[in-house]
Structure formats: C-alpha cells, structure tokens
Design an enzyme around this catalytic site. Structure first.
Site, PDB file in Angstrom:
ATOM      1  N   TRP A 166      36.167 -25.649 115.900  1.00  0.00           N
ATOM      2  CA  TRP A 166      36.928 -25.590 117.148  1.00  0.00           C
ATOM      3  C   TRP A 166      36.677 -24.352 118.000  1.00  0.00           C
ATOM      4  O   TRP A 166      37.245 -24.223 119.080  1.00  0.00           O
ATOM      5  CB  TRP A 166      38.426 -25.705 116.881  1.00  0.00           C
ATOM      6  CG  TRP A 166      38.914 -24.977 115.664  1.00  0.00           C
ATOM      7  CD1 TRP A 166      39.219 -25.553 114.460  1.00  0.00           C
ATOM      8  CD2 TRP A 166      39.149 -23.580 115.496  1.00  0.00           C
ATOM      9  NE1 TRP A 166      39.617 -24.591 113.559  1.00  0.00           N
ATOM     10  CE2 TRP A 166      39.588 -23.371 114.170  1.00  0.00           C
ATOM     11  CE3 TRP A 166      39.016 -22.474 116.345  1.00  0.00           C
ATOM     12  CZ2 TRP A 166      39.908 -22.111 113.666  1.00  0.00           C
ATOM     13  CZ3 TRP A 166      39.332 -21.216 115.838  1.00  0.00           C
ATOM     14  CH2 TRP A 166      39.774 -21.048 114.525  1.00  0.00           C
ATOM     15  N   ASN A 167      35.841 -23.448 117.539  1.00  0.00           N
ATOM     16  CA  ASN A 167      35.761 -22.192 118.298  1.00  0.00           C
ATOM     17  C   ASN A 167      34.843 -22.261 119.518  1.00  0.00           C
ATOM     18  O   ASN A 167      35.089 -21.582 120.503  1.00  0.00           O
ATOM     19  CB  ASN A 167      35.365 -21.038 117.380  1.00  0.00           C
ATOM     20  CG  ASN A 167      34.113 -21.320 116.592  1.00  0.00           C
ATOM     21  OD1 ASN A 167      33.624 -22.449 116.548  1.00  0.00           O
ATOM     22  ND2 ASN A 167      33.588 -20.289 115.967  1.00  0.00           N
ATOM     23  N   SER A 214      33.906 -24.671 107.876  1.00  0.00           N
ATOM     24  CA  SER A 214      34.164 -23.689 106.822  1.00  0.00           C
ATOM     25  C   SER A 214      33.319 -23.999 105.588  1.00  0.00           C
ATOM     26  O   SER A 214      32.834 -25.131 105.416  1.00  0.00           O
ATOM     27  CB  SER A 214      35.643 -23.721 106.458  1.00  0.00           C
ATOM     28  OG  SER A 214      35.955 -25.002 105.943  1.00  0.00           O
ATOM     29  N   THR A 220      34.654 -27.064 103.475  1.00  0.00           N
ATOM     30  CA  THR A 220      34.285 -28.349 104.089  1.00  0.00           C
ATOM     31  C   THR A 220      32.788 -28.578 103.926  1.00  0.00           C
ATOM     32  O   THR A 220      32.342 -29.696 103.631  1.00  0.00           O
ATOM     33  CB  THR A 220      34.675 -28.377 105.582  1.00  0.00           C
ATOM     34  OG1 THR A 220      36.067 -28.117 105.679  1.00  0.00           O
ATOM     35  CG2 THR A 220      34.369 -29.709 106.233  1.00  0.00           C
ATOM     36  N   GLU A 251      26.217 -25.012 108.993  1.00  0.00           N
ATOM     37  CA  GLU A 251      26.534 -23.713 109.612  1.00  0.00           C
ATOM     38  C   GLU A 251      27.957 -23.379 109.222  1.00  0.00           C
ATOM     39  O   GLU A 251      28.908 -23.928 109.787  1.00  0.00           O
ATOM     40  CB  GLU A 251      26.414 -23.807 111.137  1.00  0.00           C
ATOM     41  CG  GLU A 251      25.007 -24.023 111.647  1.00  0.00           C
ATOM     42  CD  GLU A 251      24.096 -22.837 111.395  1.00  0.00           C
ATOM     43  OE1 GLU A 251      24.569 -21.769 110.986  1.00  0.00           O
ATOM     44  OE2 GLU A 251      22.887 -23.010 111.584  1.00  0.00           O
ATOM     45  N   GLY A 258      30.953 -20.535 107.149  1.00  0.00           N
ATOM     46  CA  GLY A 258      31.673 -19.290 107.435  1.00  0.00           C
ATOM     47  C   GLY A 258      30.959 -18.052 106.934  1.00  0.00           C
ATOM     48  O   GLY A 258      29.846 -18.105 106.417  1.00  0.00           O
ATOM     49  N   CYS A 267      32.184 -17.259 113.604  1.00  0.00           N
ATOM     50  CA  CYS A 267      31.712 -17.326 112.212  1.00  0.00           C
ATOM     51  C   CYS A 267      30.900 -16.116 111.801  1.00  0.00           C
ATOM     52  O   CYS A 267      30.955 -15.681 110.662  1.00  0.00           O
ATOM     53  CB  CYS A 267      30.869 -18.576 112.041  1.00  0.00           C
ATOM     54  SG  CYS A 267      29.596 -18.682 113.307  1.00  0.00           S
ATOM     55  N   LYS A 313      23.140 -18.121 101.195  1.00  0.00           N
ATOM     56  CA  LYS A 313      24.218 -18.226 100.203  1.00  0.00           C
ATOM     57  C   LYS A 313      25.268 -19.255 100.679  1.00  0.00           C
ATOM     58  O   LYS A 313      24.902 -20.292 101.251  1.00  0.00           O
ATOM     59  CB  LYS A 313      24.792 -16.842  99.908  1.00  0.00           C
ATOM     60  CG  LYS A 313      23.759 -15.921  99.230  1.00  0.00           C
ATOM     61  CD  LYS A 313      24.026 -14.454  99.376  1.00  0.00           C
ATOM     62  CE  LYS A 313      25.193 -13.900  98.616  1.00  0.00           C
ATOM     63  NZ  LYS A 313      25.346 -12.443  98.831  1.00  0.00           N
ATOM     64  N   GLU A 358      19.935 -23.232 113.213  1.00  0.00           N
ATOM     65  CA  GLU A 358      20.063 -23.812 114.552  1.00  0.00           C
ATOM     66  C   GLU A 358      19.287 -22.932 115.525  1.00  0.00           C
ATOM     67  O   GLU A 358      18.902 -21.805 115.198  1.00  0.00           O
ATOM     68  CB  GLU A 358      21.546 -23.903 114.947  1.00  0.00           C
ATOM     69  CG  GLU A 358      22.285 -24.875 114.045  1.00  0.00           C
ATOM     70  CD  GLU A 358      23.604 -25.381 114.597  1.00  0.00           C
ATOM     71  OE1 GLU A 358      24.474 -24.558 114.921  1.00  0.00           O
ATOM     72  OE2 GLU A 358      23.753 -26.614 114.711  1.00  0.00           O
TER      73      GLU A 358
HETATM   74  P1  NDP Z   1      36.662 -26.984 109.077  1.00  0.00           P
HETATM   75  O1  NDP Z   1      35.693 -26.792 107.985  1.00  0.00           O
HETATM   76  O2  NDP Z   1      38.080 -27.131 108.763  1.00  0.00           O
HETATM   77  O3  NDP Z   1      36.245 -28.261 109.943  1.00  0.00           O
HETATM   78  C1  NDP Z   1      34.963 -28.421 110.491  1.00  0.00           C
HETATM   79  C2  NDP Z   1      34.799 -29.847 110.958  1.00  0.00           C
HETATM   80  O4  NDP Z   1      34.622 -30.695 109.820  1.00  0.00           O
HETATM   81  C3  NDP Z   1      35.987 -30.395 111.723  1.00  0.00           C
HETATM   82  O5  NDP Z   1      35.514 -31.225 112.758  1.00  0.00           O
HETATM   83  C4  NDP Z   1      36.710 -31.166 110.665  1.00  0.00           C
HETATM   84  O6  NDP Z   1      37.562 -32.143 111.186  1.00  0.00           O
HETATM   85  C5  NDP Z   1      35.564 -31.762 109.884  1.00  0.00           C
HETATM   86  N1  NDP Z   1      35.877 -32.166 108.517  1.00  0.00           N
HETATM   87  C6  NDP Z   1      36.860 -31.714 107.698  1.00  0.00           C
HETATM   88  N2  NDP Z   1      36.781 -32.314 106.497  1.00  0.00           N
HETATM   89  C7  NDP Z   1      35.726 -33.169 106.534  1.00  0.00           C
HETATM   90  C8  NDP Z   1      35.124 -34.062 105.600  1.00  0.00           C
HETATM   91  N3  NDP Z   1      35.582 -34.207 104.361  1.00  0.00           N
HETATM   92  N4  NDP Z   1      34.046 -34.776 105.991  1.00  0.00           N
HETATM   93  C9  NDP Z   1      33.537 -34.627 107.223  1.00  0.00           C
HETATM   94  N5  NDP Z   1      34.072 -33.806 108.157  1.00  0.00           N
HETATM   95  C10 NDP Z   1      35.141 -33.066 107.819  1.00  0.00           C
HETATM   96  O7  NDP Z   1      36.392 -25.757 110.051  1.00  0.00           O
HETATM   97  P2  NDP Z   1      37.233 -25.291 111.328  1.00  0.00           P
HETATM   98  O8  NDP Z   1      37.214 -26.352 112.362  1.00  0.00           O
HETATM   99  O9  NDP Z   1      38.516 -24.739 110.852  1.00  0.00           O
HETATM  100  O10 NDP Z   1      36.308 -24.110 111.875  1.00  0.00           O
HETATM  101  C11 NDP Z   1      36.311 -22.846 111.373  1.00  0.00           C
HETATM  102  C12 NDP Z   1      35.188 -22.633 110.391  1.00  0.00           C
HETATM  103  O11 NDP Z   1      33.934 -22.927 110.997  1.00  0.00           O
HETATM  104  C13 NDP Z   1      35.076 -21.208 109.932  1.00  0.00           C
HETATM  105  O12 NDP Z   1      34.860 -21.147 108.532  1.00  0.00           O
HETATM  106  C14 NDP Z   1      33.852 -20.695 110.643  1.00  0.00           C
HETATM  107  O13 NDP Z   1      33.227 -19.619 110.011  1.00  0.00           O
HETATM  108  C15 NDP Z   1      33.006 -21.897 110.711  1.00  0.00           C
HETATM  109  N6  NDP Z   1      32.042 -21.761 111.776  1.00  0.00           N
HETATM  110  C16 NDP Z   1      30.720 -21.569 111.455  1.00  0.00           C
HETATM  111  C17 NDP Z   1      29.794 -21.373 112.444  1.00  0.00           C
HETATM  112  C18 NDP Z   1      28.345 -21.205 112.112  1.00  0.00           C
HETATM  113  O14 NDP Z   1      27.532 -21.491 112.963  1.00  0.00           O
HETATM  114  N7  NDP Z   1      27.966 -20.772 110.936  1.00  0.00           N
HETATM  115  C19 NDP Z   1      30.174 -21.311 113.851  1.00  0.00           C
HETATM  116  C20 NDP Z   1      31.566 -21.564 114.078  1.00  0.00           C
HETATM  117  C21 NDP Z   1      32.467 -21.762 113.054  1.00  0.00           C
HETATM  118  P3  NDP Z   1      39.067 -31.756 111.627  1.00  0.00           P
HETATM  119  O15 NDP Z   1      39.166 -30.287 111.719  1.00  0.00           O
HETATM  120  O16 NDP Z   1      39.213 -32.421 112.916  1.00  0.00           O
HETATM  121  O17 NDP Z   1      39.931 -32.309 110.546  1.00  0.00           O
END
Ligand code: NDP
Length: 485
Positions: free
Chosen positions: A153-154, A230, A233, A251, A253, A285, A452, A459
């Site tokens: 969501w960020n 995260s 997930t 991608e 956390g 992230c 890790k 990306e």
């Molecule tokens: P989440 O891991 O909670 O969710 C990520 C997405 O996955 C959401 O769209 C979520 O749906 C979906 N999801 C959840 N469970 C499942 C499943 N079992 N199967 C398929 N899809 C699923 O992350 P947040 O949205 O809370 O975002 C924050 C996290 O993202 C942080 O850990 C951050 O570090 C990471 N992040 C990493 C980045 C990178 O490029 N490395 C960049 C930005 C953020 P819903 O939430 O709608 O339930």
C-alpha cells in the site's frame, strides 16, 4: 455528492471498468481525516475468472506485436501520466495519505519513468546467435505469458507501473491486485494504458484481500507472480507459486543498516537518515532503520538530527508546504505505536517524537531512539513507520558484522569521506540495493531488490527484463543427422 476519489467501478478488466457489488465492500478511508471517501468491492470468483481469462486470451496477440509497437503504447501512457501528474498525485494522496509535496515528484512520475524506460527497451529485446562451426544455435527471448502482480500500500501507482511496464514490454499480460488499503491508483494506471492504445485484456486490475491474491497465484493459467509485500506474505506466496512451478519476483521487507563513520559530512548523514526513515512517514521497504553511528560523532549527530526533525511540517497532506503526513490507516498507526512502546519499555533513549499527534487522522510524530542495542525489538523487526533506531559502533569490522546480523537484506548505506572504506564496506554488506553518501534513491535505470528474506529477483533496469522473459534456444543442423542405428 460522490467524492472525486471514487472510481467509476471496482475493477478494470478487458479494457473496461467492471463492477460486481456482490463482492465484500472495501471502504477507502482518507488517512488525514479518517473520513470514508470511496468504496470498492473485492473481486468475486466470477470477477477473478473474467480477469484471468481476459489476460490469458490477450497474451498471444500482444506478444506478436513488434516490441517497438508495444513500447510506443507504454511511452504514450508515460506522456499521459506526466501530463496529468497533478490530478494523479492528488489521487495518490487520497489513496495513501502521503503529502502532495512527495506525491507530485515521486509516484506518478516514477510510474511514468518505468513506462518510458521499458517502452524504450521493448524494441531491442533480442536473442543471440551462437555459431557452432557449420551449425548454429539461436535464442529467442520470449514472454512468460500471463503474470500476476500483487502490490503493497505504500506506492500504489509506482508498484503497478514497476510491475506492469517490464511485464508488458516483454509481451506478457498482467492481472494486478492492489493492496486493499490503497485500491484507487492502479485503476487509473489501467485506464491510462488503455487510453494510450493498450489492447483490451493486456493489463487488468482486480480488488481484494489476501484471498483474491491467493486465487490469482494458484491459478494454473498464471506463469509468473510478482509480489511487493511483507516477508511473511512473501513466504506464503512464493510457496504457492512453487506448487505451480511459476516464476516469481519477491520484493519484501527490510531492516536495513545505514552506517555513518566519524569522518562523514554530518549534514549529509543527517539528511540521509531523515530521507531513509521519515519519507512517506517511514512506510518504505528499503528504509535504513538501523542507523549505526560511530561513537566520535554520536552526540553531535543526534543533536542535529533532533533539530532538523523538529522542522518537519506535519499537517494537511494536500498543502504543498506539508512535509510529513499520516500513516496509511489506523491499523498501521497502532502497529507502529506498539513498537514505540516496546522501544521505551526495552530501554532505548527517546530523542524526539514517540507519540501520536494530537490532530484528526492517523498521524504519528517522527520518532528517534538512541542507545538502541542489537537485541531490542525495534532493532530486529520491520516497523514500517517513522521510527529511527540509532545504534553506536566503534570499528568497521564490528559494524559490518552487526549490520549483516539480520534475516533481511534489502538495502544498506554508508556515509564516509573515505571512498576506499565505502566500497570495501558495501562489498561486505549483505544487501541488494546500496548507497554511498546517499539513501533511498531508486532510479528506474538501477536494479532494485533484496537478498536473504528481503526477496528474490530484481525490479527496474535491464535486470527486470530477465525476470519477465525466458530464453528459447534453437539448434540448427546444416548437415545430415548421425544416428547410432
Ligand atoms: P502484505 O504482505 O500484508 O500484503 C502485500 C499484498 O499481498 C497485499 O496486496 C495483500 O493483500 C496481498 N496478500 C496477503 N496475503 C496474501 C496471500 N496469501 N496470497 C496472495 N496475496 C496476499 O504487505 P503490506 O501491504 O502490509 O505492505 C507492507 C510490506 O511491503 C512491508 O513489509 C514492506 O517492506 C513491503 N514492501 C516491500 C517493497 C520492496 O520493493 N521490497 C516495497 C514496498 C513495500 P491485502 O493487503 O489486500 O490483504
């Protein structure tokens, strides 16, 4: 009256907005006020089916277009996004709560960069010719097929574009599911791509929670899954994709280290720490949330950091003077408040912030803890909020070992005037995206991603092409076939 942020419908499938109000309602709440501004509906199984079927049906014809033709559409979309930057930035601010001061320069613009960059590359994706005497092998770089993108969501616009642009450039189609917390922006990306001439079905958006993501990831028609989310997930989604032997990009956390040596320029180091912890209210992230400061400059660094953090303008995100906005939602605010309490309880020294702001919306104060030690919860777990942990160190060897002592490996930064040391330290850090005398720059030309538990794949840059395409090799025999019998 309908709020301007309310989309025409919840989903975008096969070139058009599609609604199915029988799906679970997902309210969109403006983080700066707590008011509901829109509602969308989670995809029902019928909607998920429509999206996957249209993505699958459109793929072959899309891949048969020349790369130049595909690229032209992506670059046209980039131009439309830039022309509509203000409107799209306002929508991003409604979706996330991030201040307009940021969204005007970081969101639609970086999405446009990705569309322009991968649009430019699309015409030059080729295989190679491998001579073998009389015979030869040639390779063809082919699309993977139907890709699923799942976003956090960020950065809802940026994530949709960072996944969509390379996928489409390579001739794939995509079904994208935004985070339920920020469902608005990806719909606009889809709408604009179609305005730019994208054939129906090539880029589809469906709303929903984890179970919609799960349904997409496990569908046998899907060839690749790219998740931004995260680490927990990521582990689930990676495992589900592995069941179907699908390609993945993860991608995830981080808990990235920023290492500031005694000889660093203090103003730049403080600036880097502010950018790497408080931009987007810390919901980034790659943030350098473990700030290791060498003992000689620690108090000077902390004093200047507290002073400059005090200059944050916290307020109405739509006011361009505001430089620090609310958390995305109440839930995330409460998670971060829980970490702040743990920091206090485990004995970290609060330098500034440490509480919710006394105003409507989900605002937290930018918070700095000093005297943080490696075992404290705030030094180990990803907080995803404006909470900086400052840790002391004495030697290079010590700080490298401590910086690497984490399950994560997304980013790392070093501040020093000694460039030999800077390169040596970066060489020894376990991280995918690194910075020297800077923090959190993410140009589309540079690979981005973690090692890790922070993820798999990259990306942006030419690296992303490898993750959205595969190589077919073709042996060509010029002479007769020799056979044993
Ligand atoms: P989440 O891991 O909670 O969710 C990520 C997405 O996955 C959401 O769209 C979520 O749906 C979906 N999801 C959840 N469970 C499942 C499943 N079992 N199967 C398929 N899809 C699923 O992350 P947040 O949205 O809370 O975002 C924050 C996290 O993202 C942080 O850990 C951050 O570090 C990471 N992040 C990493 C980045 C990178 O490029 N490395 C960049 C930005 C953020 P819903 O939430 O709608 O339930």
């Amino acid at each position: 009256m309908t709020h301007p942020a309310q989309p025409k419908a919840s989903h975008f499938i096969n070139g058009a907005y599609v609604e199915d109000t029988s799906g679970t309602p997902i309210p969109v709440v403006y983080a700066a006020s707590g008011e509901q501004i829109a509602v969308v509906h989670a995809a029902t199984p019928a909607i998920v089916e429509q999206a996957l079927a249209s993505g699958k049906a459109a793929q072959k014809a899309w891949a048969r277009m020349t790369g130049t033709e595909r690229g032209r559409i992506l670059r046209r979309a980039a131009d439309i996004i830039r022309a509509r930057n203000h409107e799209l930035s306002v929508l991003e601010t409604y979706d996330t709560g991030k201040p307009l001061q940021e969204t005007l320069v970081a969101d639609a613009t970086s999405g446009a960069d990705a569309l322009e960059y991968f649009g430019g590359l699309a015409g030059s994706l080729t295989g190679e010719h491998i001579p073998l005497g009389e015979d030869w092998v040639y390779t063809i770089r082919e699309a993977l097929g139907l890709c699923v993108g799942i976003g956090a969501w960020n950065y809802p616009t940026q994530i949709a574009c960072w996944k969509g642009a390379p996928a489409l450039a390579c001739g794939n189609t995509m079904v994208f599911k935004p985070s339920e917390a920020t469902p608005l922006c990806a719909l606009k990306v889809a709408e604009i791509l179609h305005e730019a001439g994208l054939p129906a079905g090539v880029f589809n958006v469906v709303q929903g929670m984890g179970e919609v993501g799960g349904a997409l990831v496990t569908d046998p028609r899907v060839d690749k899954v790219s998740l931004t989310g995260s680490a927990p997930t990521g582990k689930k989604v990676y495992a589900a994709a592995a069941e179907g032997m699908k390609h993945v990009t993860m991608e995830l956390g981080g808990k990235s280290p920023m290492i500031i040596f005694d000889d660093a320029d203090i103003e730049n180091a403080v600036g880097g720490a502010i950018n790497g912890n408080f931009y987007s209210s810390g919901q980034v992230c790659s943030n350098g949330t473990r700030v290791f400061v060498q003992k000689g400059i620690k108090e000077k660094f902390l004093a200047r950091l507290a002073e400059r953090t005090g200059n944050a303008v916290i307020g109405d995100p739509m006011d361009e003077a505001t430089s620090f906005g609310p958390m995305v939602n109440e839930n995330q605010m409460n998670i971060v408040l829980g970490y702040i309490e743990k920091g206090k309880a485990e004995g970290a020294r609060l330098i500034c912030g440490g509480a919710r702001c006394d105003m409507p919306g989900w605002y937290l104060q930018p918070t700095v803890f000093a005297d943080v030690t490696d075992g404290m919860t705030i030094a180990r777990e990803e907080i995803f909020g404006p909470v900086m942990s400052v840790l002391d160190f004495e030697t290079e060897e010590e700080v490298v070992a401590r910086a690497n002592d984490t399950e994560f490996g997304l980013s790392a930064g070093v501040f020093t005037k000694d460039f030999t040391r800077a390169h040596r330290v970066i060489g020894n850090l376990e991280a995918g995206s690194c910075f020297i005398n800077s923090y959190n720059d993410a140009p589309v030309e540079a690979p981005f991603g973690g090692v890790k538990a922070s993820g798999v794949g990259r990306e942006n840059s030419k690296e992303a092409i490898k993750h959205y395409s595969q190589v077919k090799s073709v042996y060509v025999r010029m002479g007769d076939v020799e056979a044993a019998f």
